[in-house]
Scaffold this motif. Sequence first.
Motif, short mmCIF file in Angstrom:
data_model
loop_
_atom_site.label_atom_id
_atom_site.label_comp_id
_atom_site.label_asym_id
_atom_site.label_seq_id
_atom_site.Cartn_x
_atom_site.Cartn_y
_atom_site.Cartn_z
N ARG A 62 43.59 41.65 48.53
CA ARG A 62 42.86 42.87 48.90
C ARG A 62 42.47 43.64 47.63
O ARG A 62 43.12 43.53 46.59
N LYS A 63 41.40 44.42 47.74
CA LYS A 63 40.96 45.21 46.59
C LYS A 63 41.96 46.33 46.37
O LYS A 63 42.35 47.05 47.29
N LEU A 64 42.43 46.47 45.14
CA LEU A 64 43.54 47.39 44.84
C LEU A 64 43.13 48.85 44.89
O LEU A 64 43.92 49.70 45.30
N LYS A 65 41.94 49.15 44.44
CA LYS A 65 41.49 50.54 44.39
C LYS A 65 39.97 50.55 44.46
O LYS A 65 39.34 49.51 44.34
N ARG A 66 39.40 51.72 44.64
CA ARG A 66 37.95 51.76 44.75
C ARG A 66 37.29 51.38 43.43
O ARG A 66 37.90 51.51 42.36
N GLN A 67 36.07 50.94 43.56
CA GLN A 67 35.36 50.38 42.41
C GLN A 67 35.09 51.42 41.33
O GLN A 67 35.22 51.14 40.16
N LYS A 68 34.72 52.62 41.76
CA LYS A 68 34.31 53.63 40.79
C LYS A 68 35.12 54.92 40.93
O LYS A 68 35.76 55.15 41.95
N GLY A 69 35.10 55.72 39.91
CA GLY A 69 35.67 57.06 40.00
C GLY A 69 37.13 57.18 39.62
O GLY A 69 37.67 58.29 39.62
N THR A 70 37.80 56.10 39.28
CA THR A 70 39.24 56.20 38.97
C THR A 70 39.48 56.42 37.48
O THR A 70 40.60 56.75 37.07
N GLY A 71 38.48 56.18 36.66
CA GLY A 71 38.65 56.32 35.21
C GLY A 71 39.26 55.08 34.57
O GLY A 71 39.47 55.06 33.36
N GLY A 72 39.56 54.07 35.37
CA GLY A 72 40.14 52.84 34.84
C GLY A 72 39.24 51.65 35.06
O GLY A 72 38.15 51.78 35.62
N ALA A 73 39.69 50.49 34.60
CA ALA A 73 38.89 49.28 34.76
C ALA A 73 38.88 48.85 36.22
O ALA A 73 39.75 49.20 37.00
N ARG A 74 37.86 48.06 36.57
CA ARG A 74 37.76 47.54 37.94
C ARG A 74 38.84 46.51 38.18
O ARG A 74 39.16 45.71 37.28
N ALA A 75 39.43 46.49 39.33
CA ALA A 75 40.47 45.49 39.66
C ALA A 75 40.25 45.01 41.08
O ALA A 75 40.16 45.82 42.01
N GLY A 76 40.14 43.69 41.24
CA GLY A 76 39.85 43.17 42.57
C GLY A 76 40.96 42.38 43.20
O GLY A 76 40.96 42.17 44.41
N SER A 77 41.96 41.92 42.41
CA SER A 77 43.00 41.06 42.98
C SER A 77 44.26 41.11 42.13
O SER A 77 44.21 41.18 40.90
N MET A 78 45.41 41.04 42.81
CA MET A 78 46.70 41.00 42.10
C MET A 78 46.94 39.63 41.46
O MET A 78 47.89 39.44 40.71
N LYS A 79 46.07 38.66 41.76
CA LYS A 79 46.21 37.34 41.15
C LYS A 79 45.70 37.33 39.70
O LYS A 79 45.89 36.36 38.98
N SER A 80 45.05 38.41 39.30
CA SER A 80 44.48 38.48 37.96
C SER A 80 45.57 38.30 36.89
O SER A 80 46.67 38.83 37.01
N PRO A 81 45.27 37.57 35.85
CA PRO A 81 46.23 37.37 34.75
C PRO A 81 46.62 38.69 34.06
O PRO A 81 47.60 38.74 33.33
N LEU A 82 45.85 39.75 34.30
CA LEU A 82 46.14 41.04 33.67
C LEU A 82 47.36 41.72 34.29
O LEU A 82 47.97 42.59 33.66
N PHE A 83 47.73 41.31 35.51
CA PHE A 83 48.86 41.95 36.19
C PHE A 83 50.12 41.09 36.12
O PHE A 83 50.05 39.85 36.10
N LYS A 84 51.26 41.75 36.08
CA LYS A 84 52.54 41.04 36.08
C LYS A 84 52.66 40.22 37.37
O LYS A 84 52.43 40.74 38.47
N GLY A 85 52.98 38.95 37.25
CA GLY A 85 53.07 38.08 38.42
C GLY A 85 51.76 37.38 38.74
O GLY A 85 51.69 36.57 39.66
N GLY A 86 50.72 37.70 37.97
CA GLY A 86 49.43 37.05 38.18
C GLY A 86 49.41 35.65 37.57
O GLY A 86 50.38 35.21 36.96
N GLY A 87 48.30 34.97 37.77
CA GLY A 87 48.19 33.61 37.24
C GLY A 87 48.09 33.60 35.73
O GLY A 87 47.74 34.61 35.11
N ARG A 88 48.39 32.46 35.13
CA ARG A 88 48.30 32.34 33.67
C ARG A 88 46.94 31.79 33.27
O ARG A 88 46.40 30.90 33.94
N VAL A 89 46.40 32.30 32.18
CA VAL A 89 45.10 31.83 31.70
C VAL A 89 45.30 30.55 30.89
O VAL A 89 46.09 30.52 29.95
N PHE A 90 44.60 29.50 31.26
CA PHE A 90 44.66 28.22 30.55
C PHE A 90 46.11 27.74 30.34
O PHE A 90 46.51 27.36 29.23
#
Length: 209
Positions: A62-90
């Motif tokens: 699920r989308k974690l937060k709204r696309q705009k207006g939060t002052g932070g980067a866009r985030a669409g999934s907890m599977k992203s390597p940027l989050f703890k527990g997310g997938g590993r890149v390469f």
Amino acid sequence: MELSVLNIQGKETGKKVTLSDEIFGIEPNEHVVWLDVKQFLANKRQGTHKAKERAEVSRSTRKLKRQKGTGGARAGSMKSPLFKGGGRVFGPVPRDYSFKLNKKVKSLARQSAFAAKAQAGEVSVLEDFSFEAPKTKAFLSILNALSLVDTKTLLILSEENQNIYLSGRNLPKTKVVSAGQVNTYDLVNATRLIIAEGAVAKIESSFSK
């Protein structure tokens, strides 16, 4: 090159063995030795390492937060390597590390390893012997007689001998092989080389094939 034959008490027997200059007298080729050792170690690697990538991680999409207006980067999934527990890149995936070497290259590598040991004075010829039963203490007494107890030693026999093999198996700095099992890595890894008298001819004949 001529070497004296020693007995298991470490004394000279009066016999001499001449090592072939075509094998033990050549100029060692360090590069082919490196290639053969590299292949030996690569072939031993299991290659079973694995890390889950983004598509394999089980997490909410699920989308974690709204696309705009939060002052932070866009985030669409907890599977992203940027989050703890997310997938590993390469991440690492199962693979086969082995590679082929030309037979002549492998043969030259073994010859070079034998030659380097012989020219460094790290080869001894031992009279053929046998044990009636596996006995580490008896094997240790031979190493004591040759002053090789604390030295990495490779013993090359003319043929497989289970009693001698089992006698040396528990000694961490000792390895026992037959003339037909010798590989470049074992030769390079050993500090001293002990060749059974009967194994000399078998080693030399293995290069004439």
